[in-house]
Design a protein around this motif. Structure first.
Motif, PDB file in Angstrom:
ATOM      1  N   LYS A 375      23.042  18.466   4.546  1.00  0.00           N
ATOM      2  CA  LYS A 375      24.200  18.583   3.662  1.00  0.00           C
ATOM      3  C   LYS A 375      25.501  18.544   4.465  1.00  0.00           C
ATOM      4  N   GLN A 376      25.524  19.225   5.597  1.00  0.00           N
ATOM      5  CA  GLN A 376      26.718  19.191   6.449  1.00  0.00           C
ATOM      6  C   GLN A 376      26.980  17.778   6.945  1.00  0.00           C
ATOM      7  N   GLN A 377      25.903  17.093   7.346  1.00  0.00           N
ATOM      8  CA  GLN A 377      26.061  15.720   7.823  1.00  0.00           C
ATOM      9  C   GLN A 377      26.529  14.791   6.708  1.00  0.00           C
ATOM     10  N   LEU A 378      26.089  15.075   5.470  1.00  0.00           N
ATOM     11  CA  LEU A 378      26.514  14.250   4.343  1.00  0.00           C
ATOM     12  C   LEU A 378      28.015  14.378   4.104  1.00  0.00           C
ATOM     13  N   ALA A 379      28.523  15.601   4.222  1.00  0.00           N
ATOM     14  CA  ALA A 379      29.969  15.796   4.081  1.00  0.00           C
ATOM     15  C   ALA A 379      30.724  15.016   5.147  1.00  0.00           C
ATOM     16  N   LEU A 380      30.184  15.006   6.386  1.00  0.00           N
ATOM     17  CA  LEU A 380      30.813  14.225   7.456  1.00  0.00           C
ATOM     18  C   LEU A 380      30.699  12.727   7.173  1.00  0.00           C
ATOM     19  N   ALA A 381      29.553  12.320   6.602  1.00  0.00           N
ATOM     20  CA  ALA A 381      29.364  10.897   6.301  1.00  0.00           C
ATOM     21  C   ALA A 381      30.415  10.402   5.313  1.00  0.00           C
ATOM     22  N   LEU A 382      30.777  11.247   4.349  1.00  0.00           N
ATOM     23  CA  LEU A 382      31.829  10.862   3.410  1.00  0.00           C
ATOM     24  C   LEU A 382      33.163  10.701   4.127  1.00  0.00           C
ATOM     25  N   GLU A 383      33.432  11.602   5.048  1.00  0.00           N
ATOM     26  CA  GLU A 383      34.697  11.526   5.782  1.00  0.00           C
ATOM     27  C   GLU A 383      34.732  10.318   6.714  1.00  0.00           C
TER      28      GLU A 383
END
Length: 637
Positions: A375-383
């Motif tokens: 989930k943390q990586q997904l937030a970074l992927a959006l950024e």
């Protein structure tokens, strides 16, 4: 005449006698000396006599002041609350101190040993009553004689004559003697004990509290490790306690906590430890080597005991409890880890319906932890713009031409590689990221269609999946309208796919959302039909444009005649409602033949084309391509 007056007259007579004695001595010498020397001596005596008298007077006054000071000090010692004892060393032939003779004491000092002041001097330290304050005194005296000082606090045996619970002994060496001070510190110790209890004991339940557990847990774990046994940690949390506090007040809540403590204590053995951890949480440490089966039995008894209603006044309160269990050393080797893992297991118990217990499971925890990291990586992927779109073709079964495409989100992580949507889409929905992802998909899809148009390619509609969470929140039609206007696209080029589960909410809200999207000129698809719970009457009411049959039905076509019957029923129903049918999951030539025979309008699946990036799809959209359906020849990879 009192003693002070007598001493004063004595001192004055002594001072007056000095000149007379000096005069007498000079007279005797004068008779024997020549006249000139005798005269000189007489004059000298006359001059020195007053000075001698003054010096003598001062000496007497100093002696008197010293005596008075000693008298005051002695009176202070005799009347002091602390015991004072003086002792001198008794040495052997080699000169080593082996015992001590008591030479003086005050009344309080004698009282510490249970004797009168007149009895203590003359006794030896080694002969003092060991049951009173004499226990260990000889050893302390020997240490003080060797080192110059010794001090200790000693708890007294109960039932002593002096009724002293604690004493403090301070021993100081003075030459060959020792000064021993004895102080009753029972009151201070009682105060310290009260403070210690306040810090380590829960005032409501009288159980050890969280602070005590923090101070003692490491020692309990060390003991279990030395004994080579496990130490189960049970974290008990009351399920509905907050409701009792909110509806009946904290006084009722306190009664429930008191009764909880009593019930728990009644279930535990003497070697077990029960702690009020805080709020409505209790910690149980089982004191014997236990198997998981027996630990589970204890936990079940606790759950059953706390499931019984609590009586507060004339009311009964049903509270219940959930328990998380971790076991030393399997689930952790330090208190913090064990409590954290028990807490995690307790929340698993609550997620599984409350009123139960769960053991900590390292595999389950690793999965949850991996999801949290993902989930943390997904937030970074959006950024960092790591999410892209691939497009899967749909083929018109009547003409064999490419008629539309579905936009599918893809995540290529720089380290983890390809992350399937089935892994990250549920995380996005649970973690509140799905709305940002939904906006991103619409924006990228519209931008890509606009880019294909700018390159002169023949466009087909692109369908976009809308999450149930997005649909429930509303506003999908506004987002679509904004993107269509931004990229100057015709509404016929964008279609919306909604799963059956998204249509299970409040009917008026659903109808309003669908009507707003339809008003834009955007077609609506029912995605994965058959995997949800929609009914025929609901489909008729919602007036959808396209029905996509779930891949599980397509796979069942080859397995049994019943599968074909169900499929035919779905096709007939959809056509009766004016809906086009798309067969999903077409994986081989036989399935393609069957869905065409059953009357499906379009087909989608790996046999016809895998999801591909925009650059590969562009070759299919080139005017010179005009692709006809030729089975696997449409496979874009």
């Amino acid at each position: 005449m009192n003693d002070a007056r007598r001493r004063e007259l004595r001192d004055r007579l002594l001072v007056l006698s000095v000149p007379l004695l000096a005069f007498g001595a000079c007279l005797m010498l004068w008779r024997r000396l020549p006249a000139s020397e005798a005269a000189f001596l007489g004059v000298l005596a006359t001059l020195l006599a007053p000075w001698a008298s003054v010096l003598l007077h001062r000496m007497l006054r100093g002696w008197r002041e010293d005596a008075e000071s000693r008298s005051v000090n002695r009176a202070a010692v005799q009347n002091a609350e602390d015991g004072m004892v003086m002792a001198t060393a008794v040495r052997d032939r080699r000169g080593d101190a082996v015992d001590f003779d008591i030479v003086d004491c005050n009344a309080r000092g004698a009282a510490f040993f249970g004797v009168a002041r007149a009895e203590l001097p003359g006794m030896r330290v080694s002969t003092l009553d060991q049951g009173a304050c004499g226990a260990g005194l000889l050893d302390g005296c020997l240490r003080a004689m060797a080192c110059g000082f010794d001090q200790e606090e000693r708890e007294m045996p109960p039932g002593g004559r002096q009724r002293i619970a604690w004493i403090q002994r301070r021993i100081v060496r003075v030459g060959n003697s020792l000064s021993i001070t004895l102080q009753d510190i029972s009151e201070r110790k009682a105060h310290e004990d009260a403070l210690c209890r306040a810090a380590n004991e829960d005032m409501l339940t009288a159980l050890p509290n969280r602070h005590w557990l923090a101070q003692s847990a490491a020692g309990l774990l060390a003991q279990a490790e030395r004994q080579g046994r496990v130490l189960p940690v049970l974290l008990v949390d009351l399920d509905e306690f907050k409701q009792v506090n909110d509806t009946h007040g904290h006084a009722a809540g306190d009664k429930v906590l008191e009764q909880t403590a009593r019930r728990l204590k009644s279930l535990l053995r003497p070697g077990d430890v029960l702690v009020r951890f805080g709020g409505d949480e209790f910690v149980v440490l089982l004191g014997e080597d236990e198997s998981d089966a027996h630990i589970g039995t204890v936990a079940r008894r606790i759950v059953d005991a706390l499931a019984r209603p609590f009586s507060v006044g004339e009311q009964l309160h049903s509270v219940g409890a959930s328990i998380g269990i971790s076991v030393f050393p399997r689930d952790g080797r330090d208190p913090a880890t064990l409590l954290r893992h028990a807490d995690i297991a307790m929340y698993w118990a609550k997620d599984d319906g409350k009123g139960c217990f769960r053991f900590f499971d390292s595999l389950r925890y690793a999965s949850i932890r991996g999801r949290a990291q993902l989930k943390q990586q997904l937030a970074l992927a959006l950024e960092r713009n790591q999410l892209t779109l691939h497009f899967q073709p749909r083929v018109d079964l009547a003409t064999g031409t490419l008629c539309s495409m579905e936009a599918l989100l893809r995540w290529e992580h720089p380290e983890m590689g390809f992350v399937p949507p089935s892994d990250f889409i549920p995380l996005a929905e649970a973690g509140g990221l799905i709305h940002r992802i939904g906006d991103l998909v619409v924006d990228k899809a519209c931008a890509q269609v606009a880019a294909w148009r700018a390159n002169g390619l023949e466009l087909v509609p692109v369908s976009i999946n809308v999450s149930p969470r997005q649909f429930e929140q509303g506003g999908v039609h506004r987002m679509l309208a904004a993107q269509l206007a931004l990229h100057k696209l015709s509404p016929r080029l964008i279609e919306v796919e909604i799963t059956e589960s998204a249509m299970m909410g409040e009917q008026k809200h659903i109808l309003e959302q669908l009507a707003a999207i339809r008003k834009l000129g955007v077609k609506l698809h029912v995605d994965d039909f058959g995997s949800g719970y929609s009914s025929l009457s609901q489909l008729a009411l919602l007036k959808m444009d396209v029905l996509k049959v779930d891949r599980s039905f397509t796979a069942g076509l080859e397995r049994s005649p019943e599968g074909r019957v169900f499929y035919q029923a779905i096709v007939s129903m959809a056509h009766a409602l004016g809906m086009a049918i798309v067969a999903e999951g077409v994986e081989n030539e036989e399935q393609l033949r069957l869905v065409r025979e059953l009357g499906c309008d379009e087909a989608q699946g790996y046999h016809l084309g895998r999801p591909a990036p925009a650059a590969e799809i562009a070759r299919m959209l080139a005017p010179s391509s005009s692709p006809r359906m030729r089975g696997p020849l449409l496979n874009t990879q």
